[in-house]
Design a protein around this motif. Structure first.
Motif, PDB file in Angstrom:
ATOM      1  N   THR A   1     -53.054 -32.366  20.394  1.00 28.12           N
ATOM      2  CA  THR A   1     -51.691 -32.178  19.900  1.00 28.12           C
ATOM      3  C   THR A   1     -51.037 -31.093  20.742  1.00 28.12           C
TER       4      THR A   1
ATOM      5  N   ASP B   1     -48.032 -27.492  14.205  1.00 24.32           N
ATOM      6  CA  ASP B   1     -48.917 -28.615  13.910  1.00 24.32           C
ATOM      7  C   ASP B   1     -50.045 -28.205  12.980  1.00 24.32           C
TER       8      ASP B   1
ATOM      9  N   ASN C   1     -57.715 -28.939  18.299  1.00 22.16           N
ATOM     10  CA  ASN C   1     -58.214 -28.378  17.037  1.00 22.16           C
ATOM     11  C   ASN C   1     -59.655 -28.836  16.782  1.00 22.16           C
TER      12      ASN C   1
ATOM     13  N   GLN D   1     -48.777 -27.890   9.444  1.00 19.20           N
ATOM     14  CA  GLN D   1     -48.599 -29.212   8.830  1.00 19.20           C
ATOM     15  C   GLN D   1     -49.931 -29.820   8.420  1.00 19.20           C
ATOM     16  N   GLN D   2     -50.902 -29.823   9.329  1.00 17.84           N
ATOM     17  CA  GLN D   2     -52.193 -30.440   9.035  1.00 17.84           C
ATOM     18  C   GLN D   2     -52.881 -29.766   7.855  1.00 17.84           C
ATOM     19  N   THR D   3     -52.814 -28.448   7.820  1.00 20.21           N
ATOM     20  CA  THR D   3     -53.496 -27.714   6.757  1.00 20.21           C
ATOM     21  C   THR D   3     -52.842 -27.974   5.402  1.00 20.21           C
TER      22      THR D   3
ATOM     23  N   PHE E   1     -59.074 -33.600   8.563  1.00 20.57           N
ATOM     24  CA  PHE E   1     -59.499 -33.124   9.880  1.00 20.57           C
ATOM     25  C   PHE E   1     -60.906 -32.561   9.837  1.00 20.57           C
TER      26      PHE E   1
ATOM     27  N   GLU F   1     -51.038 -30.602   4.599  1.00 18.23           N
ATOM     28  CA  GLU F   1     -51.305 -31.996   4.246  1.00 18.23           C
ATOM     29  C   GLU F   1     -52.702 -32.154   3.663  1.00 18.23           C
TER      30      GLU F   1
ATOM     31  N   ASN G   1     -59.388 -33.950  19.483  1.00 21.05           N
ATOM     32  CA  ASN G   1     -58.016 -34.449  19.329  1.00 21.05           C
ATOM     33  C   ASN G   1     -57.116 -33.757  20.336  1.00 21.05           C
TER      34      ASN G   1
END
Length: 603
Positions: A232, A448, A144, A451-453, A381, A455, A230
């Motif tokens: 993932t 993933d 990402n 989830q990241q967005t 991020f 969060e 990163n």
């Protein structure tokens, strides 16, 4: 799964590089001198894309099974064909046919990983007159962040910097031409770089995908800076397992004559990259407190590698659009714990409630100074993405204050956690202008990324006292196993969920939604917090018109895509434009005014 399902066409180590370089030189010399082809203008691997005076590379799969490709290429203007097999028929071919096997033995091909596909870059660099040697190339790799970082660099680099990536290639992010791949095939990549040289570019930021690296699309390039973001889970259908996926990224940091490695130490792979890179200089960055491992950095320094002090972000807070008081200073601020992430807003909406933008502010700690940065890019991020960008600017010689100013200029890339903004010049004359929910559009289409967005947006929703709502779907004719997982992530990290269509392609939207709902949380279903509508426009309209003014709405999955593909037809459509239209419709209903009195376009 098999850890190596794919063929490796990567050539980057010194001996292999030199061998491939010399073979390419010999082939082109023979075409020019032995066959008197003095006007070779390009390289093509797709017979449909051949232009006049191109040479056509006919890979084995297109020779054994589809000899007509060669003839099609010649009919389209190819002046020579290069093959890498003895099993071809020359009959009927009225242009020179070069066999790679005549230039390199089978043993050498195996030893140096040489094939016609891996030679594409070396042949192309010669034909296009070594454009990479005339540019400073900055490659960015990672699961990402590649698009955000490359586009950010292109916008604010010290020199004129072009960009190549997922959203296309161009001299600026405002004039991108689609390439079809995140990292274009080597022949197309070199042609693009040659065009950039003609337009007086001094640098180019390139997204280096793991598949692009392993398929040799970067072969032959002289890379100045390589950036790691990163790692993932992704692309395991190609790589087979996470270790192979990680190794593909690591290869970029062992590149011949790589000058500088910019590495995210918040990711475990970052430490492995620092330990193994062949770059002559290393710059690390991170947010987490324990990322700066002095022991292995000291070991690399003893090997003669210059290791810069880590670039960091501290004191990260959320701000409303009225709080911009940037007192940049090279003096250190009071000591603080960078892990104490504060979420706060002050005086939200007192002046212009129609302006719904949210910002992040942080202290940027550089080897050459400490400055405050306020950015429209949201989420931890994106702080990491800005740190990577700052490292590249620092390496280019930019001062700390200058870097801060440039970072503050950046908008989110099109469709990457992009805030839907309203341009309403008449709003200041309207009384009782309504407060609106925050609406954002993002390309997140993996578990993933969802989830990241979510969060990243949770702190905003919590402070506003509203719900975090996600609208998403899953693409048809794609990996079905991720569909219920996407729903599991949405249920875990959002308060309300609207499931709708993405690009259903040949599948029935209802069947896709059924697959997604297999991952639904039973409690949320019972509480009627999960909704579904096969019509994406209708789903977005329902949510925006009925959301609370304090809610935060994420429209996920399509991002920058300007179409929706249904049954083989790509219908014009853009999430951000339609969301803006729905916000305007909400305003007109609340204020009981004609929507035409507000700015509205045709969507």
């Amino acid at each position: 799964m098999d850890a190596k399902k794919y063929d490796n066409f990567l050539i980057y180590e010194n001996n292999a590089y030199l061998k491939a370089y010399s073979v390419a030189a010999k082939i082109i010399d023979d075409l020019e001198q032995k066959y008197h082809l003095q006007n070779i203008s390009g390289v093509a691997i797709d017979s449909r894309k051949v232009m006049e005076n191109d040479i056509f590379l006919a890979f084995k799969d297109s020779i054994c099974d589809r000899k007509e490709f060669m003839q099609d290429a010649i009919n389209n203007g190819a002046v020579a064909v290069i093959v890498d097999t003895d099993n071809y028929k020359k009959a009927g071919i009225n242009v020179p046919v070069i066999n790679l096997n005549d230039y390199v033995t089978a043993k050498e091909q195996q030893e140096f990983n040489i094939s016609l596909r891996s030679m594409n870059g070396f042949l192309s660099q010669r034909v296009y007159e070594f454009p990479a040697e005339k540019l400073s190339l900055i490659t960015v790799t990672g699961t990402n962040g590649k698009t955000t970082i490359t586009q950010s660099i292109s916008k604010i680099y010290l020199k004129k910097c072009a960009v190549i990536g997922t959203m296309g290639a161009g001299m600026s992010v405002r004039e991108l031409q689609e390439t079809g791949l995140t990292t274009p095939e080597a022949n197309e990549l070199y042609k693009i770089l040659a065009d950039f040289v003609e337009q007086n570019a001094a640098a180019c930021a390139i997204e280096a995908s793991s598949i692009g690296i392993m398929e040799g699309r970067l072969n032959g390039l002289r890379i100045d800076i390589a950036v790691f973001t990163n790692l993932t889970q992704d692309h395991l259908d190609y790589h087979g397992d996470m270790q192979s996926y990680a190794n593909s990224k690591l290869n970029l940091f062992k590149w011949k004559n790589l000058r500088c490695a910019v590495v995210n130490l918040d990711d475990p792979l970052g430490i492995e990259i620092v330990k193994n890179t062949t770059a002559s200089k290393i710059i690390t960055y991170g947010i987490k407190k324990d990322t700066d491992d002095e022991d292995f950095m000291e070991l690399r320094a003893k090997e003669g590698i210059f290791c810069s002090k880590q670039v960091r972000a501290e004191n990260i807070i959320l701000l409303d659009n009225n709080q911009h008081n940037n007192n940049n200073s090279d003096d250190d601020d009071d000591d603080c714990d960078e892990n104490d992430i504060i979420s706060k807003y002050e005086n939200y909406g007192e002046k212009q409630e129609f302006d719904n933008k949210i910002y992040q502010q942080f202290d940027l700690v550089l080897p050459n100074g400490r400055v405050k940065v306020k950015t429209k890019l949201l989420g931890m991020f994106n702080i990491s993405n800005l740190l990577a960008t700052a490292c590249v600017l620092f390496e280019a010689g930019m001062g700390a204050r200058h870097i801060a100013i440039e970072l503050e200029r950046l908008d989110a890339p099109f469709g990457r956690l992009e805030q839907v903004e309203l341009d309403l010049p008449a709003a200041e004359f309207l009384e009782d202008f309504p407060k609106l929910p925050i609406v954002l559009v993002d390309f997140a289409h993996t578990p993933d990324a969802i989830q990241q967005t979510l969060e990243a947006l949770r702190p905003i929703a919590e402070h506003r006292g509203g719900d975090l709502i996600i609208i998403f779907g899953c693409g048809g004719d794609r990996d079905k196993t991720k569909r219920p997982i996407m729903c599991q992530k949405a249920c875990k990290f959002a308060d309300k969920i609207m499931i709708t269509s993405d690009n259903p392609r040949s599948e029935e939207p209802k069947e896709i939604i059924k697959d997604i709902l297999k991952g639904a949380d039973k409690n949320k279903l019972a509480q009627k917090l999960i909704f579904a509508d096969t019509d994406r426009k209708r789903a977005i309209e329902k949510i925006i018109l009925n959301a609370n003014e304090n809610d935060v709405i994420l429209i996920a999955g399509k991002g920058h895509e300007n179409y929706q593909e249904i049954k083989g037809v790509k219908y014009p459509y853009l999430d951000s434009s339609f969301a803006e239209q729905m916000l305007l419709k909400r305003i007109s209903k609340v204020m009981n005014i004609d929507i035409n009195t507000l700015r509205i376009n045709n969507y």
